[in-house]
Design an enzyme around this catalytic site. Structure first.
Site, short mmCIF file in Angstrom:
data_model
loop_
_atom_site.label_atom_id
_atom_site.label_comp_id
_atom_site.label_asym_id
_atom_site.label_seq_id
_atom_site.Cartn_x
_atom_site.Cartn_y
_atom_site.Cartn_z
N GLN A 165 0.95 -1.30 -0.02
CA GLN A 165 0.04 0.05 0.12
C GLN A 165 0.77 1.45 0.02
O GLN A 165 2.08 1.33 0.47
CB GLN A 165 -0.81 -0.02 1.22
N ASP B 24 -7.81 -5.35 14.03
CA ASP B 24 -7.70 -3.82 13.93
C ASP B 24 -7.27 -3.81 12.53
O ASP B 24 -6.26 -3.35 11.74
CB ASP B 24 -6.47 -3.29 14.47
N SER B 25 -8.09 -3.96 11.50
CA SER B 25 -8.07 -4.14 10.01
C SER B 25 -8.37 -2.69 9.26
O SER B 25 -9.09 -2.14 9.72
CB SER B 25 -8.93 -5.67 9.52
#
Length: 295
Positions: free
Chosen positions: A44, A168-169
């Site tokens: 990313q 915690d995506s």
């Protein structure tokens, strides 16, 4: 944490403002003093902004993930609600959360032995260097085991190994989609002890209602107790954010305010958003949210 599809251009700055556009023709922005860091990792685009009002901000693929100014509102609700629901949360697994804010709150519970599995080392490095106010040293804490690898196979290799799993995506876009599907939740259930439970962020009820509805339904395929709760996060689209717990045994509404207050005091936990009263109030859903999740 949140995400948009990979391949987007750098954070959209108009003058000295960063704007994030969402569904239904909605946009919100924050004034930016400086763009401190930008790198394209194998997974990313990672950017750290210095903002007015909210301090340092982590942005992944143009989606704002967290800021130093309001991270406590998100992380306290993601962590303290499930850890107070479980009476003995020792073995805690965090999937994602490379900024370290979730790990920081888990470490506040003195009995915990946390393991964090984050797939992108560049997120950890960027936040440690440019936004240390979010983790406050948690990523280097000797009690924490921080691994850089894919959390899904790690979890599958440790059946029954955890009391609590916190996901915690990013949002259910691109590679993160699998973190919201039935097979994933069944894998989580297998990784938990017989009385284990999980918690995950479950997006905006305003702008991602279909995703929230499907996530809650999918979680019910793996857990007998599923409850959604809400809180405020000003820098997230619409400010109203949801979280969902899936539990094998413990109901988050069954723990009393007195027990929560006692455990907060025993651990020396000082909160700015979460409280015994908020714990229970968060499950009182506005009717439109209750309609989305089915009750």
């Amino acid at each position: 944490m949140r995400t948009n599809a990979a391949g987007y251009p750098p954070v959209p700055l108009e003058g000295d403002w960063y704007f994030e556009t969402e569904r239904l023709g909605f946009a919100q922005g924050v004034r930016v003093r400086d763009r401190l860091y930008r790198i394209d990792s194998p997974f990313q685009r990672i950017e750290i902004l210095d903002t007015e009002g909210f301090g340092r901000a982590l942005v992944l693929d143009t989606a704002l993930q967290t800021t130093e100014g309001d991270e406590f509102m998100y992380h306290e609700m993601l962590v303290h609600v499930p850890l107070m629901t479980h009476p003995r949360p020792t073995r805690v697994l965090i999937i994602g959360g490379g900024d370290g804010g979730t790990l920081r709150r888990v470490l506040e519970h003195q009995m915990t032995e946390p393991t964090q599995v984050e797939i992108d080392a560049e997120v950890i490095d960027a936040c440690k260097q440019y936004a240390p106010g979010i983790s406050r040293g948690a990523l280097e804490d000797v009690r924490a085991r921080v691994l850089v690898e894919d959390g899904i196979p790690f979890m599958r290799e440790n059946p029954g190994g955890f009391d609590v799993v916190i996901v915690d995506s990013t949002d259910p876009v691109g590679p993160a989609v699998q973190l919201f599907d039935v097979p994933f939740y069944k894998d989580v259930a297998r990784s938990l002890a017989d009385d284990g439970l999980m918690a995950a962020q479950s997006s905006s009820p305003l702008f991602m209602a279909d995703d929230l509805r499907q996530q809650a339904a999918n979680m019910r395929e793996a857990f007998p107790i599923v409850r959604t709760y809400v809180g405020s996060v000003p820098t997230y689209p619409g400010a109203l954010w949801s979280y969902t717990i899936g539990s094998k045994r413990y109901d988050p509404l069954a723990v009393s305010r007195e027990v929560i207050a006692e455990r907060l005091a025993e651990n020396g936990i000082e909160t700015r958003y979460y409280s015994p009263e908020i714990h229970h109030a968060a499950f009182v859903l506005p009717p439109f949210v209750a309609d989305i999740v089915g009750g």
